[in-house]
Design a protein around this motif. Structure first.
Motif: not given
Length: 732
Positions: A427, A429, A491-492, A495, A509, A511, A537-539
């Motif tokens: 949670n 980004r 999140t970056e 990745e 991804r 976000d 991948i995500g928030t």
């Protein structure tokens, strides 16, 4: 007796937040109605301004010069009598201005003069078609009949190779005709038919209980994967069969693609979509379709609640616990409360759906104030995914400094070998949480806000509050050291790490950074659904509602992020988000697994989430809330003030406290906290301070506070911006 209208002026100025009386000219008396959009002279210079009619009355006013309405819009009234009642409800309950409430009900495009877009299309004419004509022009006539009113002459000739000579001949002789058709700027995509599914016994019983309940508000508490959406669709079908309409609200725009896909696949073009990513023209089109009765079902974010649906039969609020249902701008309304008020106006049901209801909602349900309906197992009795908690402190002690625990890494490797999909949830980004100097400890902060900037791998530091960006300096501005390092994970960064460890893996991804463009949510959703991504991948936008049958593994990389937020709801939000994101696994034929990484493995919210024990969590959290007198036991009233001048702001807040003390000193069970700087003490060059009231706070008390602080702000400190919020989402 003359006819007068009480009119709300379209202005945000607090001083004119009241109805102004205007005389209705004799030539307009026959056209005047409540809710109409009018032009009236206002102020010393009598400039023409927009206004909205709140009431019409017959009266005899003598000795006062009353200005007259200049003109009335030719449109149908923009507001109904129920709308006027709703505006009054918003003003009273959320301490907003009349115009704040009115603007919720009227799309900006209307006031900007946006109108329907038209084109001339070819349709079947009024003249009977003889067998001779039918035989001679069979291809053209059949195509027009099957696509009646879709295409103009240019499209028919250029795209479908039709003869312009034959088209003109058929039009001239009356077998075809050219007519004006509204061109909708949105909503043209066709969806695959989404067939009805056989209901489980639990779903059938839930629908029966909802329909027979004598309560207007129902909590549908169903574990993730229990088929709440199918219950929604069956309820909507029953409503449509009664010639009524329905609203389905979702908390995130990222959830609309799936809901749209399912509802349009079931109900077709009758479904309208409404959310913030639409242009003014698209929002106007959907609003107009709803107002004309051409759309019976609406799907959207919280603003869709205010669309002018005809004969409303049901309001469904999916994931009712989400904080996005609380507006952060005036009016600072709570969607559930407004929906409940609308249900009394329209005599319709409100369904609150969630696997993890808010503490306040569940309290109302078990105390009998609203109906409680439960779905206790997944469809086809599929098992809930097993949640394994990994203590990241032990990983560090064992020499693992990676963001992936050894268990998560091995499970990811296994899932990829089995051609299964993975969801990784974090949670936060960006590439890293903040950038700091290892030599002196200096943290790079936004020059306009009191918050650390986030590093993105394009080399920029970005403030996620005001949007300020700058290239990351290579040396520390304080000690000139070159030891500048990124800390934390976004999140970056996840990745990048995934691509480093797992070569040739397709990573998507989702976000805020990857979903800025229009339709980006839908594009990422469809790509992952169609197998174009192995790992998503995500928030928090991937934590709920999404249904991917091939996802067998969910990795929660840092459960502590939401746990360590300084907010009384942090434990509740952690339990909810862990339960929700865990529910993305094992929704197909294969069992799911969840690896939850944390530095606080013994926290009660995580352990209750591990066992999917909502009732156990509720009981402990409810006890904690009672000890601190937080909702649902008491209420919180937040007064937030901001100014570019910090000294003026301090003086104002101290004066305000003294002034407000006279109001609350005779109140029992109300505590005043502050004034003090907000946790984020500066945003966009504005310093921020707050005062908090906590306890038995009534609407009458709130109104007295509001009147006093606005009076003080207006008379003494008019450069200071003041907001007031009841039970705010956060206290930052």
């Amino acid at each position: 007796m003359k006819i007068y209208a009480e009119i709300i002026i379209n202005s945000d100025a607090l001083e004119i937040d009241k109805p102004f009386t205007y005389e209705v000219p004799e030539d307009l008396v026959k056209d005047i109605r409540v809710g109409q959009w009018v032009k009236v002279p206002f102020g010393i210079k009598n400039n023409l301004v927009d206004g909205f009619i709140l009431r019409v009355k017959e009266d005899e006013i003598n000795g006062i010069r009353i200005k007259k309405i200049k003109s009335i819009s030719l449109m149908e009234p923009l507001l109904t009598m129920d709308d006027i009642k709703l505006v009054s409800f918003l003003k009273e309950n959320y301490l907003c201005k009349y115009i704040d409430g009115i603007k919720l009900l009227i799309p900006q495009g209307v006031l900007k003069g946006i109108n329907n877009k038209y084109k001339l299309v070819v349709a079947i004419g009024d003249k009977a078609i003889s067998d001779e004509i039918k035989e001679k022009y069979n291809d053209i006539l059949n195509f027009i009949k099957n696509n009646n009113g879709k295409y103009n002459k240019s499209e028919l000739t250029k795209l479908y190779g039709m003869s312009i000579y034959k088209l003109n001949k058929l039009i001239k002789e009356g077998y075809l005709k050219v007519e004006e058709e509204i061109v909708y700027r949105y909503n043209y995509k066709e969806y695959i038919n989404y067939n009805e599914k056989s209901l489980t016994e639990d779903q059938t019983n839930a629908i029966r209980q909802i329909e027979t309940s004598n309560k207007n508000v129902v909590l549908l508490k169903g574990v993730t994967g229990s088929g709440k959406t199918e219950v929604y669709m069956n309820l909507v079908k029953k409503v449509i069969n009664k010639n009524k309409s329905a609203i389905i609200l979702v908390p995130e725009i990222s959830l609309t693609p799936q809901m749209i896909e399912r509802f349009k696949g079931r109900f077709g073009r009758e479904v309208a979509v409404f959310h913030s990513k639409l242009s003014d023209g698209e929002r106007y089109d959907e609003w107009y379709r709803v107002k004309e009765g051409k759309a019976k079902v609406v799907i959207g974010a919280r603003s869709a609640l205010f669309l002018p649906l005809q004969n409303l039969g049901i309001i469904i609020i999916d994931e009712e616990h989400e904080n996005t249902y609380k507006s952060e701008q005036n009016p600072r309304y709570v969607t559930k409360e407004v929906a409940e008020y609308i249900s009394t106006l329209k005599n319709c049901k409100v369904i609150l759906g969630s696997a993890t209801p808010s503490i306040e909602t569940y309290y109302r349900a078990i105390s009998g104030e609203i109906e409680l309906v439960e779905l206790k197992s997944r469809v086809d009795n599929k098992p809930m995914p097993n949640i394994e908690i990994i203590d990241m402190r032990e990983e560090l002690n064992n020499g693992n400094v990676s963001m992936f625990s050894r268990k998560l890494f091995s499970e990811m490797k296994l899932a990829l070998e089995n051609k299964e999909q993975i969801i990784l949830f974090l949670n936060r980004r960006g590439f890293s949480t903040f950038v700091s100097c290892r030599s002196c400890g200096y943290v790079f902060k936004c020059p306009k806000c009191d918050i650390s900037m986030t590093y993105h791998k394009n080399g920029y530091l970005l403030c996620h509050y005001c949007g300020h960006g700058q290239i990351q300096p290579k040396t520390c501005p304080k000690c000139k050291s070159k030891y500048v390092k990124h800390f934390g994970t976004g999140t970056e960064r996840v990745e990048e790490e995934v691509k480093k460890y797992f070569k040739n893996v397709k990573v998507l991804r989702m976000d805020m950074d990857t979903t800025r463009n229009k339709n980006s949510h839908e594009a990422i959703y469809n790509a992952f659904k169609n197998g174009e991504g192995d790992i998503l991948i995500g928030t928090q936008m991937i934590s709920k509602g999404l249904d991917f049958e091939n996802v067998t593994l969910v990795g929660i990389l840092a459960a502590d992020i939401s746990l360590n937020i300084p907010d009384y709801r942090s434990s509740e939000r952690t339990f909810q988000i862990v339960t929700q994101v865990s529910g993305r696994a094992g929704r197909g034929d294969k069992e799911g697994k969840v690896i939850l990484q944390t530095y606080t493995p013994n926290h009660y919210s995580l352990n209750y989430a591990k066992n999917y024990d909502y009732e156990g969590f509720y009981n402990e959290e409810f006890t904690n809330r009672g000890l601190m007198y937080y909702p649902p036991f008491g209420k919180i009233l937040l007064i937030n003030a901001s100014s570019k001048n910090e000294n003026s702001l301090k003086n104002f807040m101290n004066t305000l406290k003294n002034e407000l003390s006279t109001i609350y000193e005779n109140e029992y069970n109300i505590e005043l906290l502050g004034p003090a700087p907000c946790m984020i003490s500066k945003i966009k060059d504005n310093f921020r301070w707050q005062i908090i009231f906590k306890g038995d706070i009534s609407l009458d008390f709130c109104k007295k506070i509001k009147d006093k602080l606005y009076q003080l702000n207006k008379n003494v400190y008019n450069e200071i911006k003041v907001t007031i919020d009841i039970n705010p989402n956060n206290l930052t």
